[in-house]
Design a protein around this motif. Structure first.
Motif, PDB file in Angstrom:
ATOM      1  N   ILE A 170       0.634  -1.010  -0.076  1.00 23.89           N
ATOM      2  CA  ILE A 170      -0.268  -0.066  -0.007  1.00 23.89           C
ATOM      3  C   ILE A 170       0.957   1.010   0.075  1.00 23.89           C
ATOM      4  O   ILE A 170       1.700   1.264   0.840  1.00 23.89           O
ATOM      5  N   ASP A 171       0.766   2.187  -0.894  1.00 19.70           N
ATOM      6  CA  ASP A 171       1.597   3.454  -0.977  1.00 19.70           C
ATOM      7  C   ASP A 171       0.280   4.420  -1.374  1.00 19.70           C
ATOM      8  O   ASP A 171      -0.636   4.618  -1.586  1.00 19.70           O
ATOM      9  N   SER A 172       1.497   5.683  -1.498  1.00 18.11           N
ATOM     10  CA  SER A 172       0.621   6.962  -1.892  1.00 18.11           C
ATOM     11  C   SER A 172      -0.680   7.222  -0.857  1.00 18.11           C
ATOM     12  O   SER A 172      -1.674   7.795  -1.560  1.00 18.11           O
ATOM     13  N   ARG A 173      -0.693   7.200   0.168  1.00 23.00           N
ATOM     14  CA  ARG A 173      -1.688   7.463   1.213  1.00 23.00           C
ATOM     15  C   ARG A 173      -2.051   9.053   0.925  1.00 23.00           C
ATOM     16  O   ARG A 173      -1.486   9.783   1.144  1.00 23.00           O
ATOM     17  N   LYS A 174      -3.274   9.297   0.793  1.00 25.14           N
ATOM     18  CA  LYS A 174      -4.032  10.632   0.973  1.00 25.14           C
ATOM     19  C   LYS A 174      -5.215  10.770   1.842  1.00 25.14           C
ATOM     20  O   LYS A 174      -6.115   9.822   1.467  1.00 25.14           O
ATOM     21  N   THR A 175      -5.014  11.514   2.966  1.00 28.13           N
ATOM     22  CA  THR A 175      -6.186  11.698   3.876  1.00 28.13           C
ATOM     23  C   THR A 175      -7.526  12.125   3.375  1.00 28.13           C
ATOM     24  O   THR A 175      -7.372  13.494   2.776  1.00 28.13           O
ATOM     25  N   ILE A 176      -8.489  11.701   3.348  1.00 25.77           N
ATOM     26  CA  ILE A 176      -9.658  12.276   2.998  1.00 25.77           C
ATOM     27  C   ILE A 176      -9.967  13.509   3.553  1.00 25.77           C
ATOM     28  O   ILE A 176     -10.508  14.639   2.943  1.00 25.77           O
ATOM     29  N   SER A 177      -9.958  13.533   4.896  1.00 22.98           N
ATOM     30  CA  SER A 177     -10.343  14.534   5.686  1.00 22.98           C
ATOM     31  C   SER A 177      -9.441  14.673   7.223  1.00 22.98           C
ATOM     32  O   SER A 177      -9.504  13.506   7.662  1.00 22.98           O
ATOM     33  N   ASP A 178      -9.076  15.805   7.608  1.00 29.29           N
ATOM     34  CA  ASP A 178      -8.161  15.677   8.790  1.00 29.29           C
ATOM     35  C   ASP A 178      -9.229  16.275   9.911  1.00 29.29           C
ATOM     36  O   ASP A 178      -8.810  16.904  11.020  1.00 29.29           O
ATOM     37  N   ARG A 179     -10.475  16.542   9.486  1.00 26.54           N
ATOM     38  CA  ARG A 179     -11.542  17.081  10.614  1.00 26.54           C
ATOM     39  C   ARG A 179     -12.697  16.195  10.358  1.00 26.54           C
ATOM     40  O   ARG A 179     -13.081  15.331   9.456  1.00 26.54           O
TER      41      ARG A 179
END
Length: 654
Positions: free
Chosen positions: A420-429
């Protein structure tokens, strides 16, 4: 989840109860000619504040002759000049007529002295001196003696020397080592030591002799706006020093060519009446008994005594500004919230800094206590990996549960070299997805809307970038915050309908949320009638299982493989009393010729489905007409069952 502290959570510091506030309000146009009282004494109607040029206190660079200037114990001592306008200043300071009044530090009202400009990040070779400064402004109608006041940051307080500050006068507070450099810019008050303000963020306070805060500002990199002004030597300026509430959120980077305006009216100064009332932006749950209501602008202290109304019999027992803000209010409830319930909060009798009341069209918001997601509840539901030129890619997420689930911390990712690579957080709130609802993640909402106008934009959110999802094929990964739940889709262009020659701009839609998400047979091309994608709403190709007792069913009975706007395949579903059957599905023509083997001796569960797109074993479209589905399933005990069903392949009218 960490609870928000409700005690003393104020950016605008509390004023002792024995001090009466006298604050200026700037009113919107609708308030002209009206009196408005909101926790203040003798409020004033909006007026045009003409910034006077204060009479300068003498300094070495003052052109007036006979200026007395001296160093006393290493400190600059501005004494007086005895000719011209500065002599009048000397009289004002030392022999003021009895008709003139002044206040000492013990009798100064809140925000009578305003922090008007802050240079926290000076830069060499700029037009202004390479030194920090804080500009203060007397926003009151009376002269104020500064002796005994303090300038402080969050750790250190420095006492101000004696100085009588005239109404609407600017004074620059600087370190004594930098005082000479600032003499050309106006009235300078040299301090024996300096608090020192960090570039990225800080707090600035002006306090009276009792250390009671008269004004404060909290700044950060965000205060400078976009671009590189936070690192290019710009000062931060207050837009309107006559507003009575905290202006930390209203700070702007200077627009002056010198990158600051020490000793004079700010380049961003504006007393244009604010005619718009505040609007509720969101209401989010901090924990089971605390919610945070956010507004689109800075509020007056009326927010803490506003009329808050909640449904479901809830009551509010405490309110406070959320720490570090004056546009968000934390509300404490009299009992805990419950899961799977939609709550609504409404507010009245709430005003912004200009005295405008809450906008009645935006005075409420809904919120929910989120539940933890379980496996199979947050799903990948649609993917556009091959967009038209200029159109962004998107990934659609679906909540296949009756829960309100917070997507805070969830991530999209891909697979690189098997990991698993290139993680992008959908929302930090907090980002709540409602039961059986959708969320579309893309990089450009405006462009996506141009291509797919039927999409529900209120269900879309924008990220600066997505993980790499190649056109020809790749892997989409959806991860829970702890990465305990992993949803995966390995996609290729071959998953599109075989009769589609060019899949550009056509999304892949999940056919059934109840079936395995990484099964290629569970994904189909979006229908032409839906615009070839359904971002934010129900998929054009979807399957609702028929809960009858029939072992084999076909939906629809008639389909047209190449028809625009129609489902170009049929679904063959099975439902059995026991698992463990071996199943075989074959399609025959009316002449008995075998056209397609859908599956052969596959191990079946108690329910499942397959699809047929109207092609034969060679991938060619069969002729229009009647076809026979022969289903054969063998029980583990050896019993053989056969079912025949009819399906019709139609054709477009020429």
């Amino acid at each position: 989840m960490t609870a928000l502290t409700n005690v003393n959570a104020y950016t605008v510091p509390k004023i002792p109860a024995d001090i009466t506030l006298k604050s200026l309000f700037i009113f919107g146009a609708a308030s002209y000619g009206k009196s408005f009282i909101n926790e203040v004494e003798n409020p004033k109607i909006y007026r045009d504040h003409s910034i006077k040029n204060p009479k300068p206190f003498c300094s070495p660079n003052n052109p007036q002759p006979k200026a007395l200037y001296d160093h006393v114990n290493g400190r600059l001592s501005f004494v007086a000049s005895f000719t011209g306008a500065t002599y009048e200043r000397f009289l004002y300071q030392n022999e003021r007529p009895s008709s003139q009044t002044s206040k000492n530090s013990d009798a100064v009202d809140f925000k009578a002295i305003v922090i008007n400009e802050v240079m926290a990040a000076p830069k060499k070779d700029n037009p202004l001196p390479y030194a920090e400064y804080v500009e203060i402004f007397n926003a009151s109608d009376e002269a104020i003696e500064l002796g005994g006041f303090y300038l402080k940051d969050d750790k250190k307080a420095v006492k101000l020397p004696g100085y009588l500050m005239a109404p609407e006068e600017y004074v620059l507070l600087v370190d004594e080592d930098d005082a000479r450099d600032f003499e050309p810019f106006g009235n300078v008050l040299a301090l024996s030591s300096w608090p020192g303000y960090t570039n990225s963020q800080g707090e600035v306070y002006i306090c009276d002799a009792n250390k009671t805060v008269i004004d404060s500002l909290v700044y950060s990199k965000k205060s400078y706006g976009s671009g590189s002004k936070d690192s290019d030597g710009f000062s931060l300026e207050v837009v309107n020093p006559f507003l009575s509430c905290d202006q930390s959120l209203l700070l702007l980077a200077s627009e002056s060519s010198k990158k600051g305006t020490p000793g004079k009216e700010n380049s961003v100064f504006d007393t244009t009446p604010d005619m718009m009332g505040p609007r509720v932006v969101s209401a989010t749950v901090r924990d089971s008994v605390n919610i945070l209501v956010t507004f689109d602008e800075t509020l007056s202290s009326s927010a803490l005594s506003a009329g808050w109304t909640l449904n479901n019999g809830l009551n509010i027992i405490q309110s406070s500004f959320a720490e570090g803000t004056t546009n968000a209010v934390t509300l404490t409830l009299d009992r805990p919230l419950e899961e799977k319930i939609a709550y609504e909060i409404t507010v009245g009798d709430l005003y912004d800094c200009a005295g405008n009341g809450i906008d009645p069209a935006a005075n409420s918001a809904t919120f929910q206590l989120p539940s933890l997601a379980s496996g199979g509840e947050i799903l990948l539901n649609e993917l556009l990996s091959n967009p038209r030129s200029g159109t962004p890619k998107f990934v659609e997420i679906y909540n296949h549960s009756s829960k309100y689930i917070d997507l805070n911390g969830w991530k999209l990712a891909n697979i690189d070299d098997g990991t698993i690579d290139s993680r992008k957080t959908i929302s930090d709130r907090a980002k709540i997805i409602a039961p059986f609802d959708y969320l579309v993640v893309t990089t450009d909402i405006a462009e996506l809307s141009q291509q797919y106008p039927k999409g529900k934009k209120e269900k879309w959110m924008e990220l600066s970038s997505l993980p790499s999802y190649p056109i020809k094929g790749g892997a989409v990964i959806l991860l829970s915050p702890d990465e305990k739940w992993v949803e995966r889709l390995d996609y290729t262009e071959k998953m599109h309908h075989p009769l589609i020659q060019n899949p550009k701009g056509i999304s892949l839609e999940r056919f059934s949320p109840e079936e395995e998400g990484n099964n290629p047979k569970n994904w189909h091309s979006a229908a032409a009638a839906a615009g070839y994608a359904t971002p934010g709403y129900k998929n054009s190709q979807h399957f609702a299982r028929d809960q009858t007792n029939a072992a084999i069913s076909i939906q629809p009975k008639v389909f047209v493989p190449e028809a625009a706007g129609e489902q170009p395949f049929t679904t063959i579903s099975y439902q059995l009393a026991d698992a463990g059957y071996l199943g075989t599905l074959r399609i025959f023509g009316t002449d008995g010729r075998l056209e397609m083997t859908i599956c052969q001796n596959e191990l079946w569960g108690t329910k499942g489905f397959y699809t047929w797109n109207g092609t034969n074993e060679k991938g060619r479209k069969v002729r229009p007409g009647y076809y026979i589905l022969l289903a054969e399933f063998i029980h583990p005990d050896g019993q053989v069952h056969q079912v025949k069903e009819t399906v019709v392949v139609g054709s477009k009218l020429k």
